[in-house]
Design a protein around this motif. Sequence first.
Motif, PDB file in Angstrom:
ATOM      1  N   ASP A   1     -18.360   0.943  11.238  1.00 30.62           N
ATOM      2  CA  ASP A   1     -19.178   1.669  12.202  1.00 30.62           C
ATOM      3  C   ASP A   1     -18.235   2.394  13.150  1.00 30.62           C
ATOM      4  O   ASP A   1     -17.747   1.810  14.117  1.00 30.62           O
ATOM      5  CB  ASP A   1     -20.086   0.694  12.967  1.00 30.62           C
ATOM      6  N   LYS A   2     -17.939   3.635  12.849  1.00 33.52           N
ATOM      7  CA  LYS A   2     -16.948   4.394  13.596  1.00 33.52           C
ATOM      8  C   LYS A   2     -17.438   4.727  15.001  1.00 33.52           C
ATOM      9  O   LYS A   2     -18.631   4.920  15.197  1.00 33.52           O
ATOM     10  CB  LYS A   2     -16.581   5.672  12.829  1.00 33.52           C
ATOM     11  N   PRO A   3     -16.554   4.798  16.013  1.00 34.86           N
ATOM     12  CA  PRO A   3     -15.105   4.631  15.880  1.00 34.86           C
ATOM     13  C   PRO A   3     -14.659   3.170  15.777  1.00 34.86           C
ATOM     14  O   PRO A   3     -13.666   2.889  15.157  1.00 34.86           O
ATOM     15  CB  PRO A   3     -14.568   5.273  17.163  1.00 34.86           C
ATOM     16  N   TRP A   4     -15.427   2.246  16.421  1.00 35.15           N
ATOM     17  CA  TRP A   4     -15.060   0.832  16.381  1.00 35.15           C
ATOM     18  C   TRP A   4     -16.313  -0.022  16.304  1.00 35.15           C
ATOM     19  O   TRP A   4     -17.211   0.123  17.136  1.00 35.15           O
ATOM     20  CB  TRP A   4     -14.264   0.418  17.636  1.00 35.15           C
ATOM     21  N   CYS A   5     -16.385  -0.919  15.315  1.00 39.69           N
ATOM     22  CA  CYS A   5     -17.503  -1.876  15.302  1.00 39.69           C
ATOM     23  C   CYS A   5     -17.187  -3.097  16.148  1.00 39.69           C
ATOM     24  O   CYS A   5     -18.081  -3.810  16.584  1.00 39.69           O
ATOM     25  CB  CYS A   5     -17.833  -2.297  13.872  1.00 39.69           C
ATOM     26  N   ARG A   6     -15.886  -3.343  16.359  1.00 36.62           N
ATOM     27  CA  ARG A   6     -15.384  -4.472  17.172  1.00 36.62           C
ATOM     28  C   ARG A   6     -15.753  -5.833  16.579  1.00 36.62           C
ATOM     29  O   ARG A   6     -15.692  -6.847  17.260  1.00 36.62           O
ATOM     30  CB  ARG A   6     -15.878  -4.370  18.621  1.00 36.62           C
ATOM     31  N   LYS A   7     -16.112  -5.846  15.272  1.00 35.03           N
ATOM     32  CA  LYS A   7     -16.526  -7.101  14.630  1.00 35.03           C
ATOM     33  C   LYS A   7     -15.851  -7.332  13.288  1.00 35.03           C
ATOM     34  O   LYS A   7     -16.196  -8.288  12.585  1.00 35.03           O
ATOM     35  CB  LYS A   7     -18.058  -7.102  14.412  1.00 35.03           C
ATOM     36  N   CYS A   8     -14.892  -6.489  12.905  1.00 30.94           N
ATOM     37  CA  CYS A   8     -14.284  -6.602  11.578  1.00 30.94           C
ATOM     38  C   CYS A   8     -12.793  -6.904  11.720  1.00 30.94           C
ATOM     39  O   CYS A   8     -12.203  -6.724  12.793  1.00 30.94           O
ATOM     40  CB  CYS A   8     -14.495  -5.315  10.790  1.00 30.94           C
ATOM     41  N   PRO A   9     -12.145  -7.365  10.649  1.00 30.25           N
ATOM     42  CA  PRO A   9     -10.708  -7.664  10.722  1.00 30.25           C
ATOM     43  C   PRO A   9      -9.870  -6.461  11.142  1.00 30.25           C
ATOM     44  O   PRO A   9      -8.892  -6.608  11.874  1.00 30.25           O
ATOM     45  CB  PRO A   9     -10.358  -8.104   9.298  1.00 30.25           C
ATOM     46  N   LYS A  10     -10.261  -5.251  10.709  1.00 28.40           N
ATOM     47  CA  LYS A  10      -9.457  -4.083  11.041  1.00 28.40           C
ATOM     48  C   LYS A  10      -9.532  -3.769  12.532  1.00 28.40           C
ATOM     49  O   LYS A  10      -8.527  -3.421  13.161  1.00 28.40           O
ATOM     50  CB  LYS A  10      -9.905  -2.884  10.209  1.00 28.40           C
ATOM     51  N   CYS A  11     -10.705  -3.887  13.107  1.00 29.94           N
ATOM     52  CA  CYS A  11     -10.831  -3.678  14.552  1.00 29.94           C
ATOM     53  C   CYS A  11     -10.022  -4.731  15.311  1.00 29.94           C
ATOM     54  O   CYS A  11      -9.341  -4.420  16.293  1.00 29.94           O
ATOM     55  CB  CYS A  11     -12.299  -3.737  14.971  1.00 29.94           C
ATOM     56  N   CYS A  12     -10.087  -5.975  14.848  1.00 25.81           N
ATOM     57  CA  CYS A  12      -9.335  -7.038  15.514  1.00 25.81           C
ATOM     58  C   CYS A  12      -7.832  -6.800  15.410  1.00 25.81           C
ATOM     59  O   CYS A  12      -7.090  -6.994  16.381  1.00 25.81           O
ATOM     60  CB  CYS A  12      -9.704  -8.397  14.915  1.00 25.81           C
ATOM     61  N   PHE A  13      -7.371  -6.385  14.252  1.00 29.68           N
ATOM     62  CA  PHE A  13      -5.946  -6.109  14.100  1.00 29.68           C
ATOM     63  C   PHE A  13      -5.515  -4.970  15.021  1.00 29.68           C
ATOM     64  O   PHE A  13      -4.462  -5.040  15.675  1.00 29.68           O
ATOM     65  CB  PHE A  13      -5.621  -5.757  12.647  1.00 29.68           C
ATOM     66  N   SER A  14      -6.294  -3.896  15.066  1.00 32.42           N
ATOM     67  CA  SER A  14      -5.951  -2.772  15.933  1.00 32.42           C
ATOM     68  C   SER A  14      -5.913  -3.219  17.393  1.00 32.42           C
ATOM     69  O   SER A  14      -5.027  -2.807  18.164  1.00 32.42           O
ATOM     70  CB  SER A  14      -6.970  -1.638  15.760  1.00 32.42           C
ATOM     71  N   TYR A  15      -6.852  -4.073  17.784  1.00 33.94           N
ATOM     72  CA  TYR A  15      -6.891  -4.606  19.156  1.00 33.94           C
ATOM     73  C   TYR A  15      -5.638  -5.424  19.443  1.00 33.94           C
ATOM     74  O   TYR A  15      -5.022  -5.313  20.508  1.00 33.94           O
ATOM     75  CB  TYR A  15      -8.143  -5.464  19.310  1.00 33.94           C
ATOM     76  N   LEU A  16      -5.214  -6.228  18.475  1.00 37.50           N
ATOM     77  CA  LEU A  16      -4.008  -7.042  18.610  1.00 37.50           C
ATOM     78  C   LEU A  16      -2.777  -6.163  18.797  1.00 37.50           C
ATOM     79  O   LEU A  16      -1.946  -6.406  19.690  1.00 37.50           O
ATOM     80  CB  LEU A  16      -3.843  -7.928  17.377  1.00 37.50           C
ATOM     81  N   MET A  17      -2.623  -5.133  17.965  1.00 39.71           N
ATOM     82  CA  MET A  17      -1.442  -4.292  18.034  1.00 39.71           C
ATOM     83  C   MET A  17      -1.402  -3.477  19.324  1.00 39.71           C
ATOM     84  O   MET A  17      -0.348  -3.349  19.966  1.00 39.71           O
ATOM     85  CB  MET A  17      -1.378  -3.368  16.816  1.00 39.71           C
ATOM     86  N   MET A  18      -2.545  -2.920  19.731  1.00 40.41           N
ATOM     87  CA  MET A  18      -2.563  -2.165  20.980  1.00 40.41           C
ATOM     88  C   MET A  18      -2.269  -3.066  22.174  1.00 40.41           C
ATOM     89  O   MET A  18      -1.546  -2.680  23.091  1.00 40.41           O
ATOM     90  CB  MET A  18      -3.911  -1.458  21.145  1.00 40.41           C
ATOM     91  N   SER A  19      -2.796  -4.282  22.149  1.00 38.51           N
ATOM     92  CA  SER A  19      -2.528  -5.227  23.238  1.00 38.51           C
ATOM     93  C   SER A  19      -1.049  -5.576  23.294  1.00 38.51           C
ATOM     94  O   SER A  19      -0.453  -5.685  24.368  1.00 38.51           O
ATOM     95  CB  SER A  19      -3.360  -6.500  23.050  1.00 38.51           C
ATOM     96  N   SER A  20      -0.429  -5.744  22.111  1.00 39.77           N
ATOM     97  CA  SER A  20       0.986  -6.139  22.072  1.00 39.77           C
ATOM     98  C   SER A  20       1.908  -5.015  22.513  1.00 39.77           C
ATOM     99  O   SER A  20       2.997  -5.255  23.026  1.00 39.77           O
ATOM    100  CB  SER A  20       1.358  -6.604  20.659  1.00 39.77           C
ATOM    101  N   MET A  21       1.475  -3.770  22.313  1.00 38.35           N
ATOM    102  CA  MET A  21       2.320  -2.625  22.643  1.00 38.35           C
ATOM    103  C   MET A  21       2.063  -2.084  24.050  1.00 38.35           C
ATOM    104  O   MET A  21       2.993  -1.702  24.762  1.00 38.35           O
ATOM    105  CB  MET A  21       2.085  -1.484  21.628  1.00 38.35           C
ATOM    106  N   LEU A  22       0.773  -2.049  24.456  1.00 39.76           N
ATOM    107  CA  LEU A  22       0.410  -1.373  25.704  1.00 39.76           C
ATOM    108  C   LEU A  22      -0.413  -2.231  26.654  1.00 39.76           C
ATOM    109  O   LEU A  22      -0.791  -1.754  27.730  1.00 39.76           O
ATOM    110  CB  LEU A  22      -0.370  -0.086  25.374  1.00 39.76           C
ATOM    111  N   GLY A  23      -0.692  -3.475  26.275  1.00 42.61           N
ATOM    112  CA  GLY A  23      -1.466  -4.350  27.144  1.00 42.61           C
ATOM    113  C   GLY A  23      -2.927  -4.401  26.752  1.00 42.61           C
ATOM    114  O   GLY A  23      -3.482  -3.452  26.187  1.00 42.61           O
TER     115      GLY A  23
END
Length: 925
Positions: free
Chosen positions: A366-388
């Motif tokens: 569900d673009k841009p973000w469903c916030r409920k799938c592994p891909k959304c979670c991974f993207s959230y993890l990487m952005m948090s690790s890089m930019l908070g």
Amino acid sequence: MLSRLCTPEICTSAIVVFIEGNSVFSNSKFDVKVISFSLDDHPARIKSIVEVAGQCFTSTISYHSIPSWDALWRKHGLQGRAPEILGAIVAWDCMRFLALGGETLSLCAGLAMSDDVKAMWRHCFLRQFGEWRYRNAFEYRSQDLPRCISAPVDEIQARGDTAAAPDVKRRILLTNGGGKDSLVGMLLLNDAQVPYDIYEGTLPLGGAHKLQRDLLKDLRAVATREERRLITVEVSDDFFSSEDSRFAHMGVETHHIKSDFAVGHTANYVGYIPIILEHDYSGVWFNIEASADRTMAVWNGEDINHQWCKSVEYQEISTNLFRLLTGQKFKDGFSSTLRGAYDTVIYAIAASEPEMLAKAHSCNIDKPWCRKCPKCCFSYLMMSSMLGEAYAKTVMGTPVSLFEDLDNRSNWRDLLDAEHVAWECVPSHRECLQAVDRCRQRGIRPQVFDEFAGRSSEHSPSTQFLQVKWDAIPAPLRGPLLHRMGKTGMRISTEVVIVGAGQAGLSMSHTLKSQNIEHLVLEADSVGASWKNRWDSFQINTPNSTIALPGLPGTTAQGFMGHAEVQQLLAGYADANQLPVATQVKVISARKSQGRFLLETPACEIETKALIVATGEYAAPRIPAPLKSLSADVELIHSSRYRNPKDLPAGAVLVVGGGQSGAQIVEDLLDAGRQVYWSLSDRPSNIRRLRGKDFMEWWDIGGLLHNHVSEDPAIRMGIPGALFRARTTEFPLVSGKGSDGLGRSISLQLMAQRGVTLLGKLEQTQGQVLSFRDVRPQVERAIAGTRAEYEKLSNIADIYYEDREEPPHEDEERFLPMEMSSGWLPEESPAQLDLASAGISAVVAATGFNAGWSWLHVDGILDSHGYPLGQDGVAPVSGLFFMGMFNIQRLSSTCLCNGGRDADMLLPHVKDFLGEEELTMETVS
């Protein structure tokens, strides 16, 4: 029918292995039939009506940049091949329907497939839908299933002859998928100034077509510096929009059906064929990273990869399929901008442009973000690790932490716990755990980290995900990638760095690659750049028939290349062998620290275990001391900057330097009608051809060209200074120009007859008055040397023809310098020359080069003459090696005919050093 019956999971090195269990078998009820297809124009469309279990679905592919099918076929002479091209497009498009469990795909009349294409189709289907079969424990009742049924292809009549494909220069179509990979891919292409068009496709899943188009447009707008031609394709059907009840009536359990089938839309590379033909693209580049080739599970001995449709294997198959269907080259094929880089590197680069990254999206549900799938979670993890985490929340539009959202608990388990698998386009657990470490360093410590990642620092730390497999990155993008990585402050490291991409550096790279030794070649300019600095009429002195590089097919063709041809040869060689050369990356300094070499470039700092210096001896133009005090009223130009007589001011020209360059430039000036004065050095002429062969062929036959320098008689006898003399001996004069492509010998007598004023060696300069030695003793020595060279070649030829049936060839007089037998000597040359009185307006300094190793800040590696210490290029400082210098190993060490001999000799030393380093590191650990 196709519920998730069982997925027993046994963890083996973070790969799930499923061996046996209850299985669902294929069912002919779900066979797929293409009932009809139609083609429309303006824009070009393919519409297929597909029947499955009594239900009909439609699928339409719209090519908005293609006006007419007939015009497309006529442009390339593909009318006879159209049924097979269309058959392949429809067959690949219909793969998703077979995931209902059918055994066959039947194509209607007008669509055809050859047996070869059917075999490719079946292989791609099984690999592409391997995850679907694994997760549903699905097996076919026969080993030849699934299969495709179509009208046969008559190899002669149906395919017909194709029109000659246009000579396409590199013209790239870059896919914009909307994610951070696409962002970085566009940034790199912009930096490299590579022309490209942008492909944007919308699918019948993930949201409305307009929403998808708007999201792609937003990313494109911030990522591209200039307007790019946009190529759009829209895939639509009534399959994904159908109510679940429709599938239930067919006997399908639907709680996961659509996510399983979605992969069928993303992998139709065959669907690009009409676009490639319409716009004459040399390649289609996706933005796919290294982890796409990762095995995620093993089932019945089969590797299962959710991302197989992004794999190197699939891109290679698709490239070959294009060539098979169209009969055209498709030079660059299907490839990726980022194949050699991991998500950690890509996200770090994207995070250096936070405003741009905020426009990217990665969700497939569900673009841009469903916030409920592994891909959304991974993207959230990487952005948090890089930019908070605050940044990640803002981008994803959520006030709630995805780390704390209970609905995502299983997603975090699958991403972080090595005993589970996240079935999405996400990297390995280890890479996710490193992102967890970075989050913890930022103070982000949610419960899911403790629960599923444990103390991730307990996992062995690895720099693997900061490494780049450089040969998997397209050549134009390697330099820009280094610059972007440097901008992030990222430490860049590799096993071996080669500095210089001439014949020596490329030969060494080919040899290292054949041994799977990780390395990177740094080139300050372009591949073979030293050949750029030559005059327009320049031709090499090495015959084409003797040119040899590792893995390069030989040729018997006569003739001598110009400088542009040599550069093209080397660039093509690097490209064809995918050698990891990064151009436009100049090494400013190299130092050794804590057992590693640290290389500083304007882009970044690079750390390497071993350093191979292959910059040769032609890095810095050398101007002799007497010419440095030349009057400013006279134009002084080094041979590296000389291009043609027209660029020089009118008047006579003095050429200083009696080597190969000096001789060719003198001839170039004579041919233009200039009056020429030539200051010679002590150097004999050689015999270009003798008794049917070029002198370099005789040198090869006689062992002079490739024998190791230690076999020189004077060196073997231990005569003091013999090695130095061997490495500084002037190469005999000879030319690759003239005599019907066979080159010619340089005759000093002929030069004098043509009006050249021969001068001795330049000794001093006072304003415009230059002093020279008498030329006659130099000419006498040169003639004696020429005669000695003739005798040496004749002796080799005598021995060669003794044991052969072919009659010995006779000498050709046109290749024998006149002065060998004429008794000629020039008149006494003037001791001084007043340039103004002689009408000399320009001086060309053909006085050679210096090696230019001022950037190499390592003590104890050069002798008093500035030549590398050690033997065979192995420096006394461990891990440092030299190659590409005259007689560093053999006479051919600096020649295009070396054939990788020096690289082969150096390889064991490099491997031994790397092996010792590995042992040292293990001992320290």
